[in-house]
Design a protein around this motif. Structure first.
Motif, mmCIF file in Angstrom:
data_model
loop_
_atom_site.group_PDB
_atom_site.id
_atom_site.type_symbol
_atom_site.label_atom_id
_atom_site.label_comp_id
_atom_site.label_asym_id
_atom_site.label_seq_id
_atom_site.Cartn_x
_atom_site.Cartn_y
_atom_site.Cartn_z
ATOM 1 N N ALA A 405 -27.036 -8.006 10.197
ATOM 2 C CA ALA A 405 -26.574 -9.363 9.955
ATOM 3 C C ALA A 405 -26.804 -9.539 8.412
ATOM 4 N N PRO A 406 -25.920 -9.967 7.623
ATOM 5 C CA PRO A 406 -26.193 -10.162 6.112
ATOM 6 C C PRO A 406 -26.902 -11.732 5.915
ATOM 7 N N PHE A 407 -26.605 -12.330 7.012
ATOM 8 C CA PHE A 407 -27.357 -13.549 6.875
ATOM 9 C C PHE A 407 -27.438 -14.374 8.337
ATOM 10 N N TYR A 408 -28.366 -15.285 8.417
ATOM 11 C CA TYR A 408 -28.919 -15.830 9.707
ATOM 12 C C TYR A 408 -28.806 -17.262 9.573
ATOM 13 N N ASN A 409 -28.376 -18.120 10.588
ATOM 14 C CA ASN A 409 -28.363 -19.283 10.656
ATOM 15 C C ASN A 409 -29.457 -19.933 11.304
ATOM 16 N N TYR A 410 -30.112 -20.967 10.558
ATOM 17 C CA TYR A 410 -31.430 -21.116 11.383
ATOM 18 C C TYR A 410 -31.513 -22.840 10.867
ATOM 19 N N ARG A 411 -31.310 -23.540 11.961
ATOM 20 C CA ARG A 411 -31.655 -25.095 11.711
ATOM 21 C C ARG A 411 -30.901 -25.717 10.504
ATOM 22 N N LYS A 412 -29.751 -25.397 10.297
ATOM 23 C CA LYS A 412 -28.719 -26.192 9.651
ATOM 24 C C LYS A 412 -28.964 -25.288 8.034
ATOM 25 N N THR A 413 -29.618 -24.307 8.027
ATOM 26 C CA THR A 413 -29.800 -23.654 6.831
ATOM 27 C C THR A 413 -29.050 -22.105 6.898
ATOM 28 N N VAL A 414 -29.028 -21.631 5.948
ATOM 29 C CA VAL A 414 -28.846 -19.989 5.969
ATOM 30 C C VAL A 414 -30.025 -19.194 5.054
ATOM 31 N N ILE A 415 -30.261 -17.940 5.845
ATOM 32 C CA ILE A 415 -31.225 -17.181 5.264
ATOM 33 C C ILE A 415 -30.544 -15.724 5.186
ATOM 34 N N ARG A 416 -30.512 -15.380 3.867
ATOM 35 C CA ARG A 416 -29.787 -14.121 3.782
ATOM 36 C C ARG A 416 -30.909 -13.015 4.341
ATOM 37 N N GLN A 417 -30.398 -11.983 4.358
ATOM 38 C CA GLN A 417 -31.332 -10.658 5.074
ATOM 39 C C GLN A 417 -32.189 -10.367 3.904
ATOM 40 N N THR A 418 -31.881 -10.090 2.517
ATOM 41 C CA THR A 418 -32.861 -9.773 1.749
ATOM 42 C C THR A 418 -33.969 -10.697 1.783
ATOM 43 N N ALA A 419 -33.682 -12.000 1.731
ATOM 44 C CA ALA A 419 -34.767 -13.105 1.396
ATOM 45 C C ALA A 419 -35.572 -13.109 2.798
ATOM 46 N N LEU A 420 -34.930 -12.784 4.092
ATOM 47 C CA LEU A 420 -35.716 -12.671 5.164
ATOM 48 C C LEU A 420 -36.703 -11.482 5.105
ATOM 49 N N ARG A 421 -36.388 -10.440 4.653
ATOM 50 C CA ARG A 421 -37.279 -9.262 4.381
ATOM 51 C C ARG A 421 -38.455 -9.722 3.461
ATOM 52 N N ARG A 422 -37.720 -10.031 2.174
ATOM 53 C CA ARG A 422 -38.862 -10.391 1.136
ATOM 54 C C ARG A 422 -39.955 -11.409 1.836
ATOM 55 N N GLY A 423 -39.433 -12.444 2.402
ATOM 56 C CA GLY A 423 -40.257 -13.777 3.051
ATOM 57 C C GLY A 423 -41.291 -13.048 4.005
ATOM 58 N N ILE A 424 -40.975 -12.126 4.832
ATOM 59 C CA ILE A 424 -41.969 -11.519 5.732
ATOM 60 C C ILE A 424 -43.093 -10.684 4.863
ATOM 61 N N ALA A 425 -42.543 -10.154 3.936
ATOM 62 C CA ALA A 425 -43.847 -9.346 3.084
ATOM 63 C C ALA A 425 -44.504 -10.420 2.492
#
Length: 577
Positions: A405-425
């Motif tokens: 998925a290019p982005f994810y919906n979470y509790r009225k926000t949008v998380i882009r995939q690149t931001a998700l991966r960087r966030g995990i790191a």
């Protein structure tokens, strides 16, 4: 009143000759060493007691005790017109304009006790016990006579009514104080208007501030026309120019700009940029909504959040957000507006030097002496680490459900995939840094890792386990903790053993990550790994600072010179080597 005496007839004649008068000279009591030069052109009404060295000039005083060496000069009226609790017991509708979280203030109120009173409404017996304590504090100070403490300076003020002060209080040019207490070292200045208030030790109100039904905590400062109603301010908060209504301002809440508006919310270590608007615009059922901005949140210029909403600790908010987000699972994030949507960048603030600067500056700005509020400045702590662990699990779950998925919906926000991966790191690096720091300090045996990890809370600046808070609440309800001082001591006692509790928690988390009881060698390795991770994080934030201090940012410097002068001017002004 054995240390006081009545005036002699000769003293009365001398005083009347200097323009003094009294409703009844027999109700005026003075210290044994009184001399008539201590009074001039003053009007004394009701019972007035004047301690050693106290002076009253060109003022009207009614039903007041004036403490040793204090000065009252050019005051239109210093009067106690009726029995008063001097602000104690005043109900403050904090956090929610509808009043569902009302806290009754008193001089010994701490941030932690106020937090319990405001947030634990699901425990009515607890709330009732806390309100009884507030009523007892109000009853203890209630009097028909006001008091000015020792070494105070009260000058050029207009109306001071039902006001109680501690020692070394300064009131200069105040317009109106009514039904309030100013504790030791507090100050109120030019054109201040305050009703139904308490100003704790070393608090300052100045330059046209207007407050009503407020508690202003130790070393807090309200200045430059700030307006506040039904608000609680704790340890070292500093607000100027703007407006607040029904807020719980935890330690180090800062708002400096004229256009800032904070309504119906909870803040802590918060910074409001210019044009900040945390407001309540949903009035279908009345002003009943609230927002919570956990520790360290910061609003950029013109940021807007419509209640209800909730951000994770150390979140930077930019743009307008009206969808009622909940990002509490993601500390150290950016929340930005893009095309009308709230875009979340998990963990992005871990790479910002601004976060480091904030965390390092708060302890240096803590000039409190009483320290009633418990404040823990520790950067690597169980509260934030447990949030980051949960954030990593949540991000992995989102990714596993839709890997491409290019982005994810979470509790009225949008998380882009690149931001998700960087966030995990980023989170994983910060988790390693935090666990290593906690394992390095405190005392707890390796066997402590066998226990279930405690859940940690941030109670208005104090990191503490939920089980300890629940036990404390149980003790209050059972009548074992019967005063605010006993409650505060319980929080302080936990804070004194914080390192031990944090190590115990880190051991239990580390055991679950390993899948077995850690050996001392494994703990030592985690400590070394944590130190390495902290260095890596610091290198990242220092690089961010270097970018902010690079020659590219020298635009507008050295206006009358060439390139060399531009860089020299830039370095001189910025204090760069």
């Amino acid at each position: 009143m054995s240390q006081f005496r009545n005036l002699t007839d000769d003293e009365v004649h001398r005083l009347e000759a200097t323009g003094c008068s009294a409703s009844s000279w027999s109700d005026v009591w003075v210290a044994a060493d009184f001399c008539t030069e201590q009074l001039a052109a003053c009007r004394l009404e009701g019972r007035v007691r004047i301690a050693s060295g106290a002076r009253i000039y060109r003022s009207r005083v009614r039903n007041y005790d004036i403490g040793e060496r204090s000065l009252v000069a050019d005051v239109t009226a210093l009067e106690c017109r009726h029995a008063s609790p001097f602000g104690n017991g005043v109900p403050v509708a904090t956090m929610n304009e509808g009043g569902g979280r009302t806290v009754k203030i008193f001089t010994a109120l701490s941030a932690q006790t106020a937090y319990l009173a405001a947030l634990y409404r699901h425990r009515p017996q607890l709330v009732a016990a806390l309100e009884r304590m507030a009523a007892e504090e109000a009853g203890r100070v209630r009097s028909e006579f006001g008091r000015i403490g020792s070494d105070c300076r009260i000058t050029a003020c207009r109306l001071l009514r039902e006001v109680l002060t501690g020692d070394r209080v300064e009131l200069d040019g105040v317009s109106l104080l009514e039904n309030g207490t100013l504790c030791d070292g507090a100050r109120a200045g030019i054109d201040v208007k305050a009703r139904d208030f308490i100003a704790a030790e070393q608090a300052q109100l100045d330059n046209g501030v207007i407050v009503e039904r407020c508690f202003i905590g130790e070393c807090c400062r309200l200045d430059k026309g700030y307006s506040a109603t039904d608000a609680l301010f704790f340890a070292c908060s500093h607000c100027e120019n703007g407006e607040a209504a029904s807020i719980f301002a935890g330690p180090f809440t800062v708002s400096h700009h004229r256009s800032s508006l904070l309504i119906a919310g909870m803040f802590s270590f918060f910074n409001a940029g210019s044009g900040t608007n945390q407001s309540n615009h949903l009035f279908k059922s009345g002003a009943v909504h609230q927002a919570v901005h956990l520790r360290g949140c910061k609003f950029a210029s013109d940021a807007y959040v419509m209640s209800p909403a909730l951000e994770g600790a150390f979140t930077m908010v930019m743009g307008h957000h009206t969808h009622h987000h909940d990002t509490s699972d993601f500390p150290f994030s950016y929340l930005i507006e893009k095309e009308g949507r709230s875009v979340l960048m998990p963990g992005a603030n871990l790479a910002s030097y601004g976060t480091v600067r904030d965390i390092e500056k708060w302890p240096t700005r803590d000039h409190r002496t009483r320290r009633r509020d418990v404040v823990n400045f520790e950067a690597f702590n169980p509260y934030l680490t447990q949030a980051m662990l949960h954030a990593v699990d949540t991000l992995h779950t989102l990714s596993d459900e839709e890997p491409d998925a290019p982005f994810y919906n979470y509790r009225k926000t949008v998380i882009r995939q690149t931001a998700l991966r960087r966030g995990i790191a980023l989170y994983n690096k910060a988790i390693a840094a935090s666990l290593g720091a906690m394992l390095e300090r405190g005392e707890a045996p390796l066997e402590a890792s066998l226990g279930e990890p405690a859940h940690w809370l941030d109670v208005a600046g104090a990191y503490i386990t939920r089980s300890e808070v629940e036990a404390l609440c149980d003790a209050i309800e059972r009548g074992e903790l019967t005063s605010p001082d006993l409650i505060d001591e319980r929080f302080r006692s936990f804070a004194r053993r914080y390192d031990d509790h944090a190590r115990r928690w880190a051991l239990s988390i580390y055991a679950r990550l390993l899948g077995h009881l850690p050996s001392q060698e494994e703990v030592d390795e985690a400590v070394r790994g944590g130190a390495h991770a902290r260095r890596a994080l610091r290198e990242m934030t220092d690089a961010d600072r270097a970018r902010d201090c690079s020659p590219d940012k020298a635009v507008g410097y050295g206006l009358d010179g060439g390139e060399e002068e531009r860089l020299l001017d830039y370095r001189a002004v910025r204090g760069l080597d």
